[in-house]
Design an enzyme around this catalytic site. Sequence first.
Site, short mmCIF file in Angstrom:
data_model
loop_
_atom_site.label_atom_id
_atom_site.label_comp_id
_atom_site.label_asym_id
_atom_site.label_seq_id
_atom_site.Cartn_x
_atom_site.Cartn_y
_atom_site.Cartn_z
N CYS A 106 79.97 11.06 -45.73
CA CYS A 106 78.91 10.55 -46.61
C CYS A 106 78.42 11.69 -47.47
O CYS A 106 77.38 12.37 -46.99
CB CYS A 106 77.80 9.91 -45.94
SG CYS A 106 76.68 8.94 -47.05
N CYS B 259 74.72 11.50 -48.43
CA CYS B 259 73.50 11.63 -47.24
C CYS B 259 73.65 13.10 -46.99
O CYS B 259 72.69 13.73 -46.74
CB CYS B 259 74.06 10.89 -46.08
SG CYS B 259 74.98 9.32 -46.17
N ASP B 260 74.93 13.81 -46.70
CA ASP B 260 74.95 15.15 -46.32
C ASP B 260 75.29 16.11 -47.24
O ASP B 260 74.96 17.46 -46.97
CB ASP B 260 75.96 15.18 -45.20
CG ASP B 260 75.96 14.26 -44.06
OD1 ASP B 260 74.62 14.08 -43.99
OD2 ASP B 260 76.68 13.81 -43.25
#
Length: 308
Positions: free
Chosen positions: A134, A137-138
């Site tokens: 992701c 997200c990261d």
Amino acid sequence: MYDVIVIGSGPAGLTAAIYTTRANLKTLIIGGVSWGGQLMLTTEVENFPGFPQGIMGPDLMANMRKQAEKFGAEIVEENFTSEEFSASNGKSFTIRAGDRSFEGRSVILATGADTKWLDVPGEKEKIGRGVSTCAPCDGPFFKNKDVIVVGGGDSAMEEAEVMTRYATSVTLIHRRDTLRASKIMQDKIKSNPKIKIILDTQVSKILGDFKVTGVELANVKTGEKREMATDGVFVAIGHIPNTALFKGIDLDEKGYIKVYEHTKTNVEGVFVAGDVHDIHYKQAITAAGFGCMAALEVEKWLREQNSK
Ligand code: NAP
């Protein structure tokens, strides 16, 4: 006795529940211990209509849940265990979640699809330590670092594009000599100076003692192997539909639920919505649309049952 039990709490399941509760159907959602689905793992969602400024994925899901609960949907934060679906008794379905059982006159399957992994040495133990699925997200963890993205489809293009906002360099690695992604996405990637593309290549190992420090690459045509330093590996090679626990439900050759008429499965009274039957679109908005369709079909089906 519930009129409908929705298994899954992503956009498909929660939209279905909004519609069934507004139709006065007693509705239970088996939400799972991590309710909310894939959008709980994303940051900003810019393409869900109605949010011109964008909305954070978890906020969108919290809103959907609030909306379903406002109309009376109950949600159980337990994992669905297993069910042999058959229309044999024609009366109700017993659905188990955790150590509890629930009875429903109809069921909507909306369990979505999970990330597919490379399944190579060094991958599993480095999830969260350099291996990710992701980018939104990261991504911030890889500011000014070098990363690779694996895959040749639209997801991989998207991940690579997102990572250029954070990383110093992004290398896209694909196992064939042609990308599978749509032309518009390919053009975007190919014209981005931060992205380098390596074709005909598989990641055969992820290297590093604790964190990712590199990958071993294997050229699929020559068999030649070499190591490449990298700080992060973003795996974007598709999804696996969450259908393993559904016994008696017809699946297609890729494991997605087969749809017969509209949102109907092969078992009477069992309907389907979202990524668990949709290999093609996999968008929050399409999942929500499928949830709406399944709910309308359930409503119609229950009305027919009542008039029998
Ligand atoms: P996908 O289209 O199935 O692509 C998966 C890619 O991963 C393929 O290039 C495949 O290689 C590669 N792959 C699969 N298994 C692999 C393995 N074990 N090792 C190495 N590579 C592997 O999946 P997706 O990209 O997740 O997209 C799924 C659907 O969602 C598509 O219909 C796509 O158009 C859609 N989507 C749309 C958008 C958008 O419009 N914004 C964004 C994301 C996804 P091969 O090419 O050799 O098979």
